[in-house]
Design an enzyme around this catalytic site. Structure first.
Site, mmCIF file in Angstrom:
data_model
loop_
_atom_site.group_PDB
_atom_site.id
_atom_site.type_symbol
_atom_site.label_atom_id
_atom_site.label_comp_id
_atom_site.label_asym_id
_atom_site.label_seq_id
_atom_site.Cartn_x
_atom_site.Cartn_y
_atom_site.Cartn_z
ATOM 1 N N ASP A 1 0.839 -1.197 0.000
ATOM 2 C CA ASP A 1 0.000 0.000 0.000
ATOM 3 C C ASP A 1 0.876 1.250 0.000
ATOM 4 O OD1 ASP A 1 -2.618 1.387 0.488
ATOM 5 O OD2 ASP A 1 -1.578 1.966 2.333
ATOM 6 N N GLU B 1 1.705 -0.449 -5.030
ATOM 7 C CA GLU B 1 0.769 0.626 -5.346
ATOM 8 C C GLU B 1 1.663 1.850 -5.511
ATOM 9 O OE1 GLU B 1 -3.341 2.625 -3.688
ATOM 10 O OE2 GLU B 1 -1.757 2.206 -2.250
#
Length: 700
Positions: free
Chosen positions: A343, A379
Site C-alpha cells: 500500500d 501501489e
C-alpha cells in the site's frame, strides 16, 4: 517469577517448548517492564534484566503459548525533541505474532492530557483499554505445503476481503461467516476454481485498529489500512476466539487454498501505523521509541505525513527496516504466503523527501534471498509531493497500473483520446516498463479495485454517493471516469440496463485480453453494488459485503467462461513484448492494428483523438516464450475489434495474408457464439455500438 537473561534475538516473544524469550528494541529506553496478564486481567510486571545493542531481553521458563503480555517503556518525555516515553501506557510488542482485543477508546489510551494539550504527559493507566500481545504456538503441521510459484504471465488475481466475501454467504455456516475458516470452506474453494482465478489478494489482515472518529459514529475501519501489528493476523477474522487462535486458522486457510492451486497475496501497510499524529493514541511504536520509528518534522513535535493518515514510518533507520523485512520473511517462511501488494509503496521509497527509486528499502528487497523470490506488487503512489511513480519501480517489482485503469475507462465511456494510448495499455504498457528490462507482466491491469466504484457502479453512477460515511460526501475520489449510461443509480429502463451490462462485458473482455496481469475486484463478477459509495472503507455492513442472494448469475457465467477462454489461449498472456515486426521472413507480424477499412493503422490514424474504434491482429504462431520444458508455444490467430463509438459500425476484415477464414466467438453485444459460419478475408462485419468482437482464425 524466575527470569533468566535470555537472548536479544530473535525479537518478540519466542516459545521454545520450555519457556519464552522476550526481546524488544528501544534506543531511548532507560528501563523496560514486561507485563503479564492472567485471564482476569491481573497484571504482573517484570523488569527485563538485560540490554544488548538496544535490545531489552529476558527468558521466563514458565511462560507458554496463550500468555497475554505487553511492555511499559521508561524514558524521556520530551515532545519538543520527539521523545514520548510514557510507562503509564501498555504497549504492544512490535513483533507480536498474535494480538487479542481492540482498543476501547478512553482518554487513558492517549499519552497526553486532553485538557492540557499533546505536550503534557498523562499518567492514566491504559492497560484496561488496549489490546494485548499473545505468546503464540509456533508448531503447525504443514504436510509438505509450500508456495505455488505460479508464473506471473499465468496469474489472474482476485482482490477480496476476508470478511466481506463470506459475511452473507448462505451456504457458509453462520458461525463461520467472515472468518479465515470461511474463506477456506469448500464452497468458496469451488467458487474460485470455477471462476478460474489463480491468486486471491487479501485486503489487510495484519492486526489493525478501528479509528476513534469512526467508532464514535457507529462505523468501523472495514478495509483495515490502519495496522498496528505487522506479524499478527487480525484476530477479529478468526472463528476460534481463544488467544492466539488466529495464527493456526490463518495457516490452515493458506494450506487449503494451496491444495486447490490458489496463491495468497497480502495487501500490506508498512507506510504508516494506527498511532496517528501528535494527537493520536499510544499503542506501541510511539511509546517504545517515537523519534526512531517515525519520520518527524523539523519541529520534532510533529510527524511527516506522506500517507494522509498522520504519520510515516522512518525507513531510513536500520531497526525499522529490519522490522519490515523480518515481518515479510515471517509471512513467507512461517505463514507460507505467496506475495505482497504494498500500500502506498512510494512512501517506502522516500529517503529524505523525494521518492528515491534506489532507496535502502528497495535495495534490501532486491538482495534478500526470500523476499526477492515472491510476488511483489507496488501501489506506486502516495499523497505526498512527487508521489505518483507509475513505471518507476525496480525490476523485480510489478505495479498497479493506474494509467491502464484510467485509459480503459475513458475509452469505453467515449472520451476523446489517442488510440495510441489504448494500444499501449492493451499490449502491456511497454512505455512504462520495457526500458527497465521488465516484461509485460510488470503491469497489474485493473479496471476497478477496492478503492473506488465497483464495476456495477462504474456503469451506473456519474457521481459518488458517500453520505453514509459521515463526511458530507467530501471523501473519496470525485473524478471517477465513470458513466451512468443515461440515468443515475438503479433503473428499470430496459435499454439502459442492457447498455450497462454490455459495458461491463466490454471492460472485463478488454481486461482479460490485455497483456499483463489481470486483477478482478472481488464481487464484480456477480455485479456487486455499493449504491454509488466509492470509498467504503468504514462500511462494515451490507454496503460492502457481497450480496450472494442477489448475485447476477448471468454475468458470473460470462466471467467464468471468459477467464477460462483466455487461460486456454497463450496469445493473450505472452511473457515478452510484441515487436510489431514480420516474423521469420514472412509478411505477417506478431501484432498489427487496423482501421475500420481493414488497412493497417498509419501514424495519422494513431493521432486521431476522436477515433474510438480499431481492430488488432494477434499472431498465435509467433509466441517467443517456450513452455517450461522448452516446447514451442503455439496458438490460434485472433482478430479483435473494439468499437467504443455510440453507433454501430461496419468493419472490413484484413486481407487474406492475415487469415483466410475467421469465426466469430464472442460479441459483447450478444454474448458467446457457437458453430458460427466462417467469414472470409476482407469480409464486412457489422459491430454494434460499444462492443467487442473476438474472431478466431479457422484452419482450412
Amino acid at each position: 517469577m524466575k527470569v533468566w537473561p535470555g537472548q536479544p534475538y530473535p525479537l518478540g516473544a519466542v516459545y521454545d517448548g520450555s519457556g519464552t524469550n522476550f526481546s524488544i528494541f528501544s534506543e531511548i529506553a532507560e528501563r523496560v517492564e514486561l507485563c503479564l496478564f492472567d485471564e482476569e486481567g491481573i497484571e504482573t510486571r517484570i523488569d527485563l534484566p538485560e540490554v544488548t545493542g538496544y535490545c531489552w531481553h529476558g527468558y521466563l521458563p514458565s511462560i507458554e503459548p496463550g500468555q497475554r503480555y505487553g511492555f511499559r517503556v521508561h524514558g524521556p518525555w520530551e515532545p519538543a525533541n520527539g521523545q514520548r516515553c510514557n510507562p503509564a501506557k501498555l504497549l504492544l510488542d512490535p513483533y507480536a505474532k498474535a494480538i487479542e482485543g481492540q482498543v476501547k477508546w478512553h482518554e487513558a489510551v492517549f499519552p497526553y492530557c486532553f485538557d492540557k494539550g499533546p505536550d503534557i504527559r498523562s499518567d492514566r493507566d491504559s492497560a484496561p483499554f488496549v489490546p494485548h500481545s499473545v505468546v503464540h504456538q509456533p508448531h503447525f503441521e504443514w504436510n509438505g505445503d509450500r508456495r505455488l510459484q505460479i508464473p506471473w504471465h499465468e496469474t489472474i488475481i482476485y482482490e477480496t476481503h476476508v470478511k466481506g466475501l463470506t459475511a452473507r454467504h448462505p451456504e457458509i455456516p453462520p458461525e463461520l461467516r467472515g472468518t479465515y475458516a470461511a474463506l477456506a470452506h469448500p464452497v468458496i474453494i469451488d467458487y474460485f476454481k470455477q471462476l478460474g482465478v489463480t491468486a486471491i489478494e487479501l485486503m489487510p489482515i495484519h492486526h489493525f485498529i478501528h479509528d476513534k472518529h469512526l467508532v464514535d459514529q457507529g462505523l468501523r475501519n472495514y478495509w483495515g489500512y490502519n495496522s498496528i501489528g505487522y506479524f499478527a493476523p487480525h484476530s477479529e477474522y478468526a472463528y476460534q476466539k481463544r488467544p492466539g487462535a488466529a495464527v493456526a486458522e490463518f495457516k490452515q486457510m493458506i494450506k487449503t487454498l494451496h491444495h486447490a492451486g490458489i496463491e495468497v497475496i497480502l495487501d500490506v501497510v508498512y507506510n504508516h501505523t494506527a498511532e496517528g499524529n501528535h494527537f493520536g493514541p499510544m499503542l506501541s511504536f510511539k511509546g517504545i521509541d517515537n523519534a526512531y520509528y517515525y519520520r518527524l518534522c523539523d519541529d520534532r513535535r510533529y510527524y511527516k505525513d506522506y500517507t494522509g493518515t498522520g504519520n510515516s514510518l522512518n525507513m531510513r533507520n536500520p531497526f525499522v527496516l529490519q522490522l519490515i523485512m523480518d515481518s515479510l520473511r515471517y509471512w513467507v517462511l512461517e505463514m507460507h504466503v505467496d506475495g505482497f501488494r504494498f500500500d502506498l509503496a512510494a512512501t517506502l521509497a522516500r529517503e529524505l523527501h523525494d521518492v528515491d527509486r534506489l532507496s535502502a528499502f528497495f535495495n534490501i528487497i532486491q538482495q534478500d534471498p526470500v523476499i526477492s523470490q515472491v510476488k511483489l506488487i507496488a501501489e506506486p503512489w502516495d499523497v505526498g509531493e512527487g508521489g505518483y511513480q507509475v513505471g518507476n519501480f525496480p525490476p523485480v517489482w510489478t505495479e498497479w497500473n493506474g494509467k491502464y485503469r484510467d485509459c480503459i475507462r475513458d475509452f469505453w465511456r467515449g472520451e476523446d483520446q489517442t488510440l495510441g494510448e489504448f494500444a499501449s495499455r492493451f499490449t502491456g504498457s511497454s512505455d512504462l516498463y520495457e526500458n527497465t528490462s521488465r516484461l509485460p507482466y510488470a503491469s497489474i491491469n485493473f479496471i476497478t479495485a477496492h478503492d473506488g466504484f465497483t464495476l456495477e457502479d462504474l456503469v451506473s453512477y456519474n457521481e459518488k454517493h458517500n453520505d453514509a460515511n459521515g463526511e458530507g460526501n467530501r471523501d473519496g475520489e470525485s473524478h471517477n471516469r465513470s458513466w451512468n449510461c443515461g440515468e443515475e443509480g438503479a433503473t428499470e429502463d430496459k435499454a439502459i440496463r442492457q447498455l450497462r451490462n454490455r459495458q461491463k462485458r466490454n471492460f472485463l473482455t478488454t481486461l482479460l485480453l490485455s497483456q499483463g496481469v489481470p486483477m478482478l475486484l472481488g464481487g464484480d463478477e456477480i455485479s456487486r453494488t455499493q449504491q454509488g459509495n466509492n470509498n467504503g472503507y468504514c462500511q462494515d455492513n451490507e454496503i460492502s459485503w457481497y450480496d450472494w442472494e442477489n448475485a447476477d448469475t448471468d454475468f458470473l457465467a460470462f466471467c467464468q467462461r471468459l477467464i477460462h477462454y483466455c487461460k486456454e489461449h497463450p496469445v493473450f498472456r505472452r511473457r515478452h513484448w510484441f515487436q510489431g515486426q514480420p516474423i521469420h521472413g514472412s509478411d505477417v507480424k506478431d501484432i498489427a492494428w487496423f482501421t475500420l477499412e481493414g488497412e493497417q493503422m498509419s501514424e495519422e490514424d494513431w493521432g486521431l483523438g476522436y477515433a474510438k474504434s480499431l481492430g488488432v491482429f494477434l499472431n498465435g504462431a509467433t509466441i517467443p516464450n517456450p513452455y517450461p520444458r522448452g516446447e514451442p508455444v503455439k496458438d490460434d490467430n485472433f482478430y479483435v475489434i473494439f468499437n467504443a463509438h455510440h453507433e454501430a459500425l461496419t468493419f472490413v476484415l484484413p486481407g487474406s495474408q492475415w487469415g483466410t477464414r475467421w469465426i466469430k466467438e464472442l460479441d459483447t453485444h450478444i454474448g458467446w457464439h457457437e458453430n458460427e459460419k466462417p467469414l472470409k478475408a476482407a469480409s464486412r462485419i457489422k459491430v454494434e455500438s460499444r462492443s467487442v468482437v473476438i474472431l478466431r482464425h479457422a484452419s482450412q
